[in-house]
Design an enzyme around this catalytic site. Structure first.
Site, short mmCIF file in Angstrom:
data_model
loop_
_atom_site.label_atom_id
_atom_site.label_comp_id
_atom_site.label_asym_id
_atom_site.label_seq_id
_atom_site.Cartn_x
_atom_site.Cartn_y
_atom_site.Cartn_z
CG PHE A 1 55.44 2.80 -8.31
CD1 PHE A 1 56.25 3.49 -9.21
CD2 PHE A 1 54.17 2.43 -8.74
CE1 PHE A 1 55.80 3.79 -10.49
CE2 PHE A 1 53.71 2.73 -10.01
CZ PHE A 1 54.54 3.43 -10.89
CE LYS B 1 52.80 -1.45 2.03
NZ LYS B 1 53.49 -1.62 0.71
CD GLU C 1 54.49 -3.77 -2.98
OE1 GLU C 1 54.31 -2.66 -2.42
OE2 GLU C 1 53.57 -4.40 -3.53
CB SER D 1 45.69 2.12 -8.10
OG SER D 1 45.58 1.04 -7.20
CB CYS E 1 48.52 10.93 -9.24
SG CYS E 1 49.09 12.31 -8.24
CD GLU F 1 46.12 6.46 -12.83
OE1 GLU F 1 45.84 5.48 -12.14
OE2 GLU F 1 46.65 7.49 -12.37
#
Ligand code: NAD
Length: 500
Positions: free
Chosen positions: A150, A174, A177, A227, A282, A383
């Site tokens: 995301f 993909k 969402e 992740s 990240c 994290e």
């Protein structure tokens, strides 16, 4: 009215057939603004079939044709920077200037892909033996898929598909969402640029869609960014299904500050890199490792700067930091701060209860700064992916290096110092894939590859740059002899071929 986001298959928008939708919220208000279709196995199969059909011609399209379309796409992206950034802010929450930055970094990779002609040049050795030449070429794989997180809905897909399609593959994306609209906008721009139908497809959805891509026999390679637990799962599953896979995971990025560093510059860098995009990067710096006696002064300088950050909706030009992606994530990030003191940390700034007036349902959190954090604390080990900066104290460079190298993550890291020798040592000794010297977020430019070590990347290839071209192509070596009558007649020889 709630917007609907559908799939993009075979060059057009395709409504979700299952009737299953997921909610997308505006993180600044907490309101559901959009429903996104969740793909079934049949819909994923339809997207892969469209990509496979398109591959029959796209895989053979001339380099000139491929790069011409990418140049047009580059121009359209440039003209639509603001529109894309607005979509990102509406669903992700990051501030507009930050969203523009991610579009710019994605555009860099499109520019790299425009020049794919140079990267795909083969190699030729003539006369390796008498009248024998050898050439090495690289060919596309076929249908490849990308699964993205995301936090960079424009940039991370653009780390993948421009290079994949420039190399002659067709692509099924993909996206997350949680913020799916940007991917559909990119699909529309690719179509406007003249990309043939089926070369780029988008299936929206969740694990159902991902799992089908991982097992589909016509999908040849998987690129994943997300992740660590999911990256590990993707790598294991796709590998077991015989696919080429690169799976980039999470991070805990350390910034080592030596006693000789310019502490104002180091504090500026730490604050920018820790709290930019609300820490949902990240490559965010989430642990500052202060060496020697500078710790107190450095923490003071970080606090002074961090306290001034203006938090508000991403579409307000005065905001410097927006909300977090979901309410559940907000609450999880807050729990690291509220639990920190009991774990032995000193809470210098506590933003866990922060709210924005008039937007009480937004996913707001303030700035948190935790000092003297023990390595056993959850706030250090996990994290956090939020605006929480932890500071750890060590006595020496060696102790700081050992602490960083003991982390299971190895994405980015940075050293702040005026000592060239120490910086050089750090570059060679630190166990991470990307190193900054007085640069807190060392995201490589497009023509160098991006990737971490250890639990931050599973697979053999980093992403984009030369690694990207290698990932999306496979090598072939052709050995050719054109006999000459002067060679005399051929004969049977059962010995292993030798060059002479
Ligand atoms: P995530 O792992 O939850 O989701 C990533 C993608 O995987 C999404 O498309 C999601 O739909 C899908 N997914 C989620 N759960 C799944 C499951 N059980 N099975 C199959 N698919 C599943 O990550 P996120 O929360 O969207 O993104 C944040 C994470 O991504 C952070 O950990 C961040 O560090 C990482 N990230 C890493 C990099 C990098 O370059 N290393 C870059 C950006 C983000």
């Amino acid at each position: 009215m709630t917007k609907i986001v559908n799939h993009w298959i075979g060059g057009k928008s395709v409504e979700g057939a299952s009737g299953t939708y997921g909610p997308v919220t505006d993180p600044a208000t907490g309101a559901v603004t959009t429903n996104v279709a969740f793909a079934t196995v049949d819909e994923v199969d339809a997207a892969v079939a469209a990509a496979k059909d398109a591959y029959a011609t796209w895989g053979k399209a001339s380099l000139a044709k491929r790069s011409t379309i990418l140049f047009k796409f580059r121009a359209l992206l440039d003209a639509n920077r603001d529109a894309i950034a607005e979509l990102i802010t509406a669903e992700h929450g990051k501030v507009h200037s930050d969203a523009l930055g991610e579009v710019a970094r994605g555009l860099e990779i499109v520019e790299l892909a425009c020049g794919i002609t140079v990267q795909l040049k083969g190699e030729l050795s003539t006369e390796v033996a008498s009248r024998v030449d050898v050439s090495s070429i690289r060919q596309p794989l076929g249908v490849v898929a990308g699964i993205t997180p995301f936090n960079f809905p424009a940039m991370v897909p653009m780390w993948m598909f421009p290079i994949a399609i420039a190399c002659g593959n067709t692509f099924v994306l993909k996206p997350s969402e949680k913020d799916p609209s940007t991917a559909i906008k990119l699909a529309e721009l690719l179509a406007e640029a003249g990309l043939p139908d089926g070369v780029f497809n988008v299936v929206n959805g969740d694990k159902v869609a991902v799992d089908r891509l991982l097992e589909h026999p016509d999908v040849k390679a998987i690129s994943f960014v997300g992740s660590t637990p999911i990256a590990r799962y993707i790598h294991t599953t796709a590998s077991a299904n015989g696919k080429r896979v690169q799976a980039l995971g999470g991070a805990k990025n350390h910034m080592l500050v030596l006693p000789d560093a310019d502490l104002d510059a180091a504090a500026d860098a730490a604050v920018s890199a820790a709290y930019g995009s609300a820490g949902e990067r990240c490559m965010a710096i989430s642990a500052v490792v202060a060496v020697g006696a500078i710790g107190d002064e450095l923490v003071d300088k970080i606090r002074e700067r961090a306290e001034k950050i203006k938090i508000g909706p991403g579409n307000d030009p005065t905001s410097e930091m927006g909300p977090l992606i979901t309410k559940a994530h907000r609450d999880k990030v807050a729990s690291y701060v509220t639990g920190a003191a009991a774990e032995g940390a000193e809470v210098v700034l506590d933003g866990s209860a922060y709210r924005v007036d008039g937007l009480e349902d937004g996913h707001w959190i303030g700035i948190s700064l935790l000092d003297k954090v023990p390595t056993t604390a959850k706030a250090y080990q996990d994290e956090i992916f939020g605006p929480v900066l932890t500071v750890l104290r060590v006595d020496t460079y060696e102790e700081g290096l050992a602490l960083i190298n003991a982390s299971p993550f190895g994405n980015g890291t940075a050293i702040f110092t005026r000592d060239g020798g120490a910086a050089r040592r750090f570059q060679l000794e630190v166990e991470a894939g990307m190193v900054g010297v007085n640069v807190p977020i060392p995201v490589p430019v497009g023509y160098h590859s991006f990737g971490g070590w250890k639990d931050s990347l599973f697979g053999d290839h980093h992403i984009y740059g030369n690694d990207g071209t290698h990932f999306y192509t496979r090598g072939k070596v052709v050995t050719t002899r054109w006999p000459d009558p002067a060679d005399g007649p051929s004969g049977v020889d059962l010995g292993f071929p030798r060059n002479h």
